[in-house]
Design a protein around this motif. Structure first.
Motif, PDB file in Angstrom:
ATOM      1  N   ARG A 232      -1.557  13.106  46.340  1.00  0.00           N
ATOM      2  CA  ARG A 232      -2.934  12.879  45.659  1.00  0.00           C
ATOM      3  C   ARG A 232      -4.037  13.156  46.613  1.00  0.00           C
ATOM      4  O   ARG A 232      -3.909  12.276  48.016  1.00  0.00           O
ATOM      5  CB  ARG A 232      -2.869  11.388  45.056  1.00  0.00           C
TER       6      ARG A 232
ATOM      7  N   ARG B  16      -8.509  13.208  44.493  1.00  0.00           N
ATOM      8  CA  ARG B  16      -8.537  12.982  43.151  1.00  0.00           C
ATOM      9  C   ARG B  16      -7.830  14.368  42.366  1.00  0.00           C
ATOM     10  O   ARG B  16      -8.077  14.553  41.149  1.00  0.00           O
ATOM     11  CB  ARG B  16     -10.268  12.948  42.482  1.00  0.00           C
ATOM     12  N   HIS B  17      -7.135  14.978  43.284  1.00  0.00           N
ATOM     13  CA  HIS B  17      -6.574  16.141  42.698  1.00  0.00           C
ATOM     14  C   HIS B  17      -4.850  16.100  43.071  1.00  0.00           C
ATOM     15  O   HIS B  17      -4.625  15.425  44.253  1.00  0.00           O
ATOM     16  CB  HIS B  17      -6.994  17.689  43.044  1.00  0.00           C
ATOM     17  N   TRP B  18      -3.956  16.528  42.480  1.00  0.00           N
ATOM     18  CA  TRP B  18      -2.404  16.454  42.647  1.00  0.00           C
ATOM     19  C   TRP B  18      -2.126  17.780  43.476  1.00  0.00           C
ATOM     20  O   TRP B  18      -2.611  19.011  43.142  1.00  0.00           O
ATOM     21  CB  TRP B  18      -1.588  16.408  41.539  1.00  0.00           C
ATOM     22  N   ARG B  19      -1.780  17.673  44.786  1.00  0.00           N
ATOM     23  CA  ARG B  19      -1.306  19.021  45.413  1.00  0.00           C
ATOM     24  C   ARG B  19       0.487  19.054  45.210  1.00  0.00           C
ATOM     25  O   ARG B  19       0.976  18.133  45.962  1.00  0.00           O
ATOM     26  CB  ARG B  19      -1.795  18.845  47.034  1.00  0.00           C
TER      27      ARG B  19
END
Length: 213
Positions: A184, A187-190
């Protein structure tokens, strides 16, 4: 477990974990049924949301307030669940310290807690999406044991350390799809790794993914 032994265990657990957290009024917040651990929900420290990521983002700060959650060598892991009542809203359960300390990994002891098999919510029948657990030091990513098929209970696994670096594993157990490992960030999933074959998923072998994905 005989009733007398169970009462002694609960008393010791209350001393170790902080009685104000172990109980909510007269209710136990977690416990065992045979070899399975159950947890109670909803945990009022974590605000429910229709966006499961908003629930996930609240978990680490809430868990790190609990007894010994940040104590490193002397720390405590907590395991819990993210679930719904079928209303499109996701809730977090209380975190459970039930588990055991096993072996020595380098200078540190490996901590463990048992992912819950069920969630108890007085409002109705629960449907669990994910388990979560903490590590009481940093940096501390998911371990090989966290990825192995035999340890997967639900569709998603969430893990975080004391720096609140949050990881997500989607095991795709019993399907030909690779397991997917995410971190995370902002606020985004990589996507950072794949478990490419059934053998990799059985053994917990992650192949890193390079670049921004």
């Amino acid at each position: 477990m005989p009733l007398r032994r169970l009462m002694v265990f609960v008393a010791l657990l209350a001393c170790a974990s902080g009685d104000e957290y172990t109980r909510r009024g007269a209710d136990m917040l977690f416990g065992r049924r045979g070899t399975h651990v159950w947890v109670r929900g909803p945990w009022l420290e974590v605000e429910p949301s229709r966006d499961v990521d908003q629930v996930i983002d609240q978990l680490c700060p809430a868990i790190m307030k609990l007894p010994r959650a940040t104590a490193g060598h002397y720390g405590q892991e907590y395991c819990g669940a993210i679930y719904t009542l079928g209303d499109g809203v996701y809730y977090a359960s209380y975190g459970s310290p039930l588990g055991k300390t096993t072996g020595v990994v380098g200078a540190e002891k490996r901590k463990s807690c048992i992912p819950p098999s069920s969630v108890v919510d007085s409002r109705g029948r629960t449907m669990t999406l994910a388990d979560y657990h903490s590590h009481p030091w940093s940096p501390s990513p998911m371990s090989v044991f966290d990825f192995q098929n035999r340890t997967q209970v639900w569709l998603i696994r969430i893990q975080f350390d004391v720096a609140c670096t949050v990881m997500k594993y989607v095991p795709h157990k019993n399907t030909p799809r690779p397991g997917e490992v995410y971190v995370r960030r902002e606020r985004h999933w990589r996507l950072v790794g794949l478990l490419e074959s059934e053998r990799d998923k059985e053994l917990g072998i992650v192949t890193p993914v390079e670049g921004d994905t």
